[in-house]
Design a protein around this motif. Structure first.
Motif, PDB file in Angstrom:
ATOM      1  N   VAL A   1      72.543  -3.267 -34.437  1.00 54.35           N
ATOM      2  CA  VAL A   1      73.739  -3.270 -35.275  1.00 54.35           C
ATOM      3  C   VAL A   1      73.444  -2.713 -36.655  1.00 54.35           C
ATOM      4  O   VAL A   1      72.316  -2.758 -37.135  1.00 54.35           O
TER       5      VAL A   1
ATOM      6  N   ALA B   1      78.178  -1.069 -34.686  1.00 51.65           N
ATOM      7  CA  ALA B   1      77.029  -0.441 -34.030  1.00 51.65           C
ATOM      8  C   ALA B   1      77.407   0.976 -33.635  1.00 51.65           C
ATOM      9  O   ALA B   1      78.593   1.284 -33.424  1.00 51.65           O
TER      10      ALA B   1
ATOM     11  N   GLU C   1      81.224   4.873 -34.213  1.00 47.33           N
ATOM     12  CA  GLU C   1      80.796   3.478 -34.163  1.00 47.33           C
ATOM     13  C   GLU C   1      81.837   2.607 -33.474  1.00 47.33           C
ATOM     14  O   GLU C   1      82.980   3.013 -33.283  1.00 47.33           O
TER      15      GLU C   1
ATOM     16  N   GLU D   1      70.262  -7.039 -34.135  1.00 45.80           N
ATOM     17  CA  GLU D   1      70.848  -6.812 -32.815  1.00 45.80           C
ATOM     18  C   GLU D   1      71.904  -7.868 -32.518  1.00 45.80           C
ATOM     19  O   GLU D   1      71.859  -8.978 -33.057  1.00 45.80           O
TER      20      GLU D   1
END
Length: 324
Positions: free
Chosen positions: A89, A100, A29, A64
């Motif tokens: 996200v 994310a 991530e 997002e």
């Protein structure tokens, strides 16, 4: 960090500007410094518990975000600190920072700002997938697009024309919205708030009706659109509103009698393999200028409630974002 949390399921009054811990990226991530967080209708539905994907409360909202990469989790090799990206996200986008998955991030194309970039992640890809995977329109088809001046609708109008659809009929409630969708390629824009708007659709199709209905409005507009479907036509049902509605007996009879089809579409259910070939296609159309992104409406993070009210009352055009 500051973030907008959903604290209950009492509607927009359940939104709170809170101080929460900054998330840390797990392996694979990245941590994004959020410059714009996109708002989707599904998040409005979350405030009343009507959206099927609910997290334990309180929860930071936002599917997002777009911004700069400021931290990398272990194993991330394709992104570096300072890259500007847009992504779905994990920790909630209505915040100063969000995490994310690195492999789901899109590098922001040149000439696209953060607000515009947020629209690509969910609404742009949803519209392209709706057309390519669900509706599958042909050059001889007439396609009816509801809420044509909304975030998904503006993409649908332009992408349908990019696919060579014969006729796009756009539904929009104000003269400003109708002018915009016509400018972006719709062959005709109709005010669905006026009585008898369906007659105008039939006039445009010589009484035959439309081959494809992009159905997300539900309610009376949805019923009227359904009735305008031509023989062997198809209704593509998508969006948070349709998740709560079922077909009426008379609609089922219509489907059988006229050899029609209903296609369901849910963007979160798509597999990475479904979306992977669509991403470069969409970005290429954007870079060629064949798709114009409308994302001119922004609110400060603290005014999330006002943004939700504006979207719910159809006061907005295109993508709406929160800016930390």
């Amino acid at each position: 960090m500051k973030a907008i949390e959903l604290t209950a399921l009492d509607g927009f009054d359940s939104l709170r500007l809170s101080e929460v811990d900054k998330p840390s990226p797990a392996p694979g991530e990245v941590l994004i410094k959020v410059r714009a967080a996109g708002i989707n209708y599904a998040e409005l539905e979350q405030t009343t518990g009507r959206y099927p994907l609910q997290r334990p409360l309180p929860a930071v909202l936002g599917f997002e975000a777009a911004g700069e990469v400021v931290e990398l989790g272990s194993g991330v090799e394709d992104l570096t600190i300072g890259d500007t990206i847009a992504a779905p996200v994990l920790s909630g986008g209505y915040a100063e920072f969000a995490t994310a998955r690195a492999d789901s991030a899109l590098r922001i194309p040149e000439g696209i700002d953060f607000a515009q970039a947020t629209s690509i992640v969910v609404q742009g890809l949803s519209a392209w997938a709706l057309l390519k995977l669900a509706a599958k329109p042909t050059p001889s088809d007439t396609v009816l697009i509801q809420a044509a001046a909304g975030g998904v609708g503006l993409y649908l109008v332009q992408l349908a024309k990019a696919l060579g659809v014969g006729q796009v009929i756009a539904l929009a409630s104000t003269a400003e919205k109708r002018d915009l969708v016509t400018e972006l390629g719709a062959d005709v824009a109709i005010d669905y708030t006026q009585q008898g708007w369906g007659k105008k659709v039939l006039e445009r199709t010589d009484g035959r009706g439309v081959d494809v209905v992009m159905e997300m409005a539900s309610g009376e507009t949805g019923k009227a659109s359904f009735a305008l479907l031509a023989p062997f036509g198809r209704v593509v049902m998508f969006g948070a509103k349709n998740a709560h509605d079922s077909l009426q007996p008379e609609q089922v009879r219509q489907l059988i009698h006229n050899n029609q089809t209903v296609v369901g579409f849910n963007f979160p259910s798509l597999r990475p393999d479904d979306l992977r070939p669509l991403v470069p296609e969409l970005l290429n159309l954007i870079s060629q200028g064949r798709v114009r992104i409308i994302a001119d409406t922004s609110y400060p993070l603290a005014e999330a409630k006002e943004a939700f009210h504006a979207i719910a009352s159809r006061q907005t055009i295109g993508k709406v974002v929160l800016v930390p």
